[in-house]
Design a protein around this motif. Structure first.
Motif, PDB file in Angstrom:
ATOM      1  N   ALA A  90     -41.214  25.913 -12.005  1.00 23.47           N
ATOM      2  CA  ALA A  90     -41.645  24.522 -12.221  1.00 23.47           C
ATOM      3  C   ALA A  90     -42.907  24.477 -13.068  1.00 23.47           C
ATOM      4  CB  ALA A  90     -41.875  23.834 -10.871  1.00 23.47           C
ATOM      5  N   LEU A  91     -43.855  25.385 -12.812  1.00 25.16           N
ATOM      6  CA  LEU A  91     -45.065  25.429 -13.629  1.00 25.16           C
ATOM      7  C   LEU A  91     -44.716  25.723 -15.078  1.00 25.16           C
ATOM      8  CD1 LEU A  91     -48.034  27.249 -11.835  1.00 25.16           C
ATOM      9  CD2 LEU A  91     -47.864  24.867 -12.529  1.00 25.16           C
TER      10      LEU A  91
ATOM     11  N   SER B 274     -44.623  19.840  -8.762  1.00 24.92           N
ATOM     12  CA  SER B 274     -44.320  19.793  -7.325  1.00 24.92           C
ATOM     13  C   SER B 274     -43.033  19.035  -7.054  1.00 24.92           C
ATOM     14  CB  SER B 274     -45.486  19.177  -6.550  1.00 24.92           C
ATOM     15  OG  SER B 274     -45.619  17.794  -6.831  1.00 24.92           O
ATOM     16  N   VAL B 275     -42.711  18.078  -7.924  1.00 20.99           N
ATOM     17  CA  VAL B 275     -41.441  17.355  -7.815  1.00 20.99           C
ATOM     18  C   VAL B 275     -40.304  18.204  -8.386  1.00 20.99           C
ATOM     19  CG1 VAL B 275     -40.165  15.352  -8.665  1.00 20.99           C
ATOM     20  CG2 VAL B 275     -42.485  15.065  -7.799  1.00 20.99           C
ATOM     21  N   LEU B 276     -40.528  18.825  -9.536  1.00 26.08           N
ATOM     22  CA  LEU B 276     -39.481  19.635 -10.168  1.00 26.08           C
ATOM     23  C   LEU B 276     -39.076  20.822  -9.307  1.00 26.08           C
ATOM     24  CD1 LEU B 276     -40.708  19.693 -13.878  1.00 26.08           C
ATOM     25  CD2 LEU B 276     -38.845  18.355 -12.911  1.00 26.08           C
ATOM     26  N   ALA B 277     -40.002  21.335  -8.505  1.00 24.15           N
ATOM     27  CA  ALA B 277     -39.689  22.495  -7.661  1.00 24.15           C
ATOM     28  C   ALA B 277     -38.598  22.185  -6.647  1.00 24.15           C
ATOM     29  CB  ALA B 277     -40.951  22.972  -6.950  1.00 24.15           C
ATOM     30  N   MET B 278     -38.382  20.903  -6.352  1.00 20.30           N
ATOM     31  CA  MET B 278     -37.299  20.522  -5.439  1.00 20.30           C
ATOM     32  C   MET B 278     -35.970  20.365  -6.172  1.00 20.30           C
ATOM     33  SD  MET B 278     -39.174  17.974  -2.717  1.00 20.30           S
ATOM     34  CE  MET B 278     -39.889  16.864  -3.924  1.00 20.30           C
ATOM     35  N   GLU B 279     -35.997  20.644  -7.488  1.00 21.39           N
ATOM     36  CA  GLU B 279     -34.802  20.607  -8.341  1.00 21.39           C
ATOM     37  C   GLU B 279     -34.056  19.272  -8.239  1.00 21.39           C
ATOM     38  OE1 GLU B 279     -32.514  24.134  -7.540  1.00 21.39           O
ATOM     39  OE2 GLU B 279     -34.095  25.439  -8.355  1.00 21.39           O
ATOM     40  N   PRO B 280     -34.757  18.164  -8.508  1.00 19.00           N
ATOM     41  CA  PRO B 280     -34.115  16.846  -8.422  1.00 19.00           C
ATOM     42  C   PRO B 280     -33.176  16.600  -9.601  1.00 19.00           C
ATOM     43  CG  PRO B 280     -36.311  16.611  -9.317  1.00 19.00           C
ATOM     44  CD  PRO B 280     -36.157  18.065  -8.951  1.00 19.00           C
TER      45      PRO B 280
END
Length: 310
Positions: free
Chosen positions: A128-129, A158-164
């Motif tokens: 994500a980073l 932090s949002v992308l790390a949840m793979e939305p």
């Protein structure tokens, strides 16, 4: 799977003397994979609309469907845990979302809550980073010691790390300097193009998203006053401006040029470079005889025709 609103209304304090209507009879459709801008004056309902996308707010009238979840006024709320993983919201001020003492802990928080192992969460944090243009050296740093632009990127990571599937951002460029705003807009475009994310951006700086968004929604006093393509937005600019929307200069410039040279049916050129290139081509097509724009109408120093160039 898409986003569909059917006659959705929402009022804060619905059953009290302080009832405040924020949305009125909103119907809209957004396809999967779209990059959409949501514009409007302060208090027009933009942020309230966005908070319906993952069930933070639920309609007080009407029905909406986001991905495979349906929410209808008066019905019991469906389970929203998975929807909130698949629809990631980034609020206007990243300090509202960052709370750990390291960037890594902040980014790992969501994946860990949704069942990832610590190792999986750390792998997601690094990826994500990378997606937001930051390297692993940021992982041990305190997020509150970062610049405003870096904090914004960490909040998005932090949002992308949840793979939305969908990422929705409320005024993501607020308080950033021009360079950071430009970098952020380019990053969101890259997520849309390369990662296939549906990107929805609430903004009052339309000009920063115009080169990237393929759909626009304009809100006015809790109503949807416009939804359409960039070309349709440009064609409706006069009406939207009359209703209080701040129209970017690049749209005004194009409409002046288009009216002067009869280009109204073309795809609009909304950067100085693309507009200059279009005028150069037009000049070549008519044998270097393009009539100059009157100085009072000419944008960005383009009042001089290209007669005599070569």
């Amino acid at each position: 799977m898409s986003i569909d609103f059917e006659q959705v209304s929402f009022a804060y304090d619905e059953h009290s003397l302080w009832r405040n209507s924020a949305l009125e009879q909103i119907s809209l459709h957004l396809e999967t994979g779209v990059f959409a801008g949501i514009a409007g004056a302060s208090g027009s309902g933009k942020s309230t609309l966005m908070q319906h996308f993952n069930g933070i707010l639920k309609p007080t009238e009407g029905k909406l469907r986001v991905l495979d979840v349906t929410m209808q006024a008066g019905d019991k709320a469906p389970p929203l845990r998975e929807l909130r993983r698949r629809v990631g919201l980034v609020f206007q001020f990243p300090e509202q979302q960052l709370f750990e003492d390291t960037v890594e802990k902040d980014i790992c928080f969501g994946p860990l809550n949704f069942g990832c192992t610590p190792d999986e969460a750390k792998q997601r944090a690094r990826r994500a980073l990378s997606l937001v243009g930051l390297d692993d050296s940021f992982l041990p740093r305190n997020p509150f010691h970062l610049s405003g632009g870096q904090m914004r990127k960490v909040a998005i990571a932090s949002v992308l790390a949840m793979e939305p599937d969908i990422i929705a951002l409320d005024e993501p460029a607020a308080t950033l300097d021009p360079q950071s705003r430009s970098e952020l807009a380019s990053m969101l475009s890259r997520l849309h193009r390369e990662e296939g994310k549906t990107v929805l951006v609430v903004t009052h700086r339309m000009e920063e998203i115009l080169p990237f968004a393929d759909q626009w929604i304009v809100m006015e006093d809790g109503h949807k006053s416009f939804q359409g393509s960039v070309k349709e937005l440009v064609q409706e600019a006069g009406r939207l401006q009359a209703s209080g929307l701040a129209i970017p200069d690049c749209i005004r410039y194009w409409n002046e040029v288009a009216a002067h040279y009869g280009l109204e049916e073309e795809e609009p050129c909304l950067t100085a470079e693309s507009l200059a290139d279009r005028l150069a081509v037009l000049s070549d097509q008519v044998g270097n005889a393009v009539t100059p724009l009157p100085k009072e109408e000419a944008p960005l120093g383009l009042e001089t025709s290209r007669e005599g160039d070569g």
